[in-house]
Write an enzyme that holds these catalytic residues in place. Structure first.
Site, short mmCIF file in Angstrom:
data_model
loop_
_atom_site.label_atom_id
_atom_site.label_comp_id
_atom_site.label_asym_id
_atom_site.label_seq_id
_atom_site.Cartn_x
_atom_site.Cartn_y
_atom_site.Cartn_z
CD GLU A 44 -15.23 14.85 -52.24
OE1 GLU A 44 -15.33 14.95 -51.00
OE2 GLU A 44 -14.53 13.99 -52.80
CE LYS A 114 -11.12 12.61 -52.40
NZ LYS A 114 -12.45 12.24 -51.86
CB CYS A 156 -12.54 15.71 -49.76
SG CYS A 156 -13.48 15.18 -48.32
#
Ligand code: KGT
Length: 266
Positions: A44, A114, A156
């Site tokens: 990321e 995300k 993440c």
């Protein structure tokens, strides 16, 4: 289509300077294994981590220096190149944190935004994280077929949401991350092992590592896990890369031994 796929996860300590970060990655690409096809996963915020002015670096979809670089590097080195995340904006207010996948032709093969945003309070020097102040949540999950392997994308904090991964039915889960030092020490490896075990698939997790220019500390410990949940390769906190060969036969073996995926009740 072959039975095997080679993957590399790169662990970096990205800072404010895009030029510096990309140059560091270029030096890593020179050291990649020669085998092709090869999938390379970067963490990321690989290209830029934090912003000295507070104004995040953003690109519009399909145009921008970092996207051009991803396309160029994928083609030059004949890679499936996964850029863990890059802020992509459609308006001036907020961006999407996008994971971008490029194929060896240099074409973009997939984009995943995300979905779960890191709005938390933890006891590190940052203390309060409010990702949703700058970021819109993505609306859909994404898989991309790479050389016959179904690759499921995440970023993440998504790692904490098992239902995100369950729906992907993937052979390989990719987890680019900037997991914090504190939460990483407590949760990173068990969460990765759980995702590999419960989905009976490979997990390729590329994390940021060290103290960044914005003062944030990330956990490192990038790792590759097999469908049995074993860590087959890992880094400590040092920067660099890990390489593993994934195999369809191993996936089939684990799934035949414990056919849990076919025992699911919905
Ligand atoms: O905003 C940036 O500059 C880089 N992005 C990040 O560091 C992101 C969002 S703040 N970090 C995470 O999602 C950490 C998750 C995590 O550590 C956990 O789930 O424990």
């Amino acid at each position: 289509m072959t039975d095997q796929l080679d993957v590399v996860a790169i662990q970096s300590c990205s800072g404010f300077s895009i030029e510096h970060n990309l140059a560091w990655y270029e030096s890593q690409f020179e050291q990649l294994p020669r085998i092709r096809p090869l999938v390379v996963v970067m963490p990321e915020c690989f290209a830029v981590f934090g912003a000295p002015t507070g104004q995040p670096y953003r690109e519009q979809s399909g145009k921008g220096h970092v996207q051009d670089w991803l396309a160029k590097m994928a083609k030059l080195h004949e890679l499936w190149l996964i850029g863990g995340s890059l802020p992509i904006a459609e308006d001036d207010k907020k961006h999407y944190q996008a994971c971008l996948v490029y194929g060896p032709s240099g074409m973009q093969a997939a984009r995943y935004d995300k979905r779960h945003l890191f709005d938390v309070n933890i006891s590190d020097s940052t203390g309060s994280y409010r990702e949703s102040d700058t970021t819109y949540p993505g609306q859909s999950s994404v898989t991309v077929t790479i050389e016959g392997f179904k690759v499921g994308l995440s970023i993440c904090y998504d790692l904490r949401f098992p239902e995100h991964f369950r729906g992907l039915n993937a052979d390989v889960l990719v987890v680019p991350a900037a997991f914090t030092a504190i939460t990483g020490e407590a949760h990173w490896q068990p969460l990765l092992q759980a995702r590999a075990i419960e989905n009976q698939c490979y997990v390729v997790a590329a994390n940021q590592s060290g103290t960044h220019e914005n003062g944030r500390e990330t956990w490192g410990h990038s790792m590759i896990l097999d469908p049995w949940g074993q860590v087959s390769g890992q880094l400590d906190t040092q920067l660099g890369m890990i390489h593993q060969t994934l195999s369809k036969a191993r996936l089939a073996q684990v799934r035949a031994s414990i056919p849990a995926l076919s025992h699911k009740r919905s």
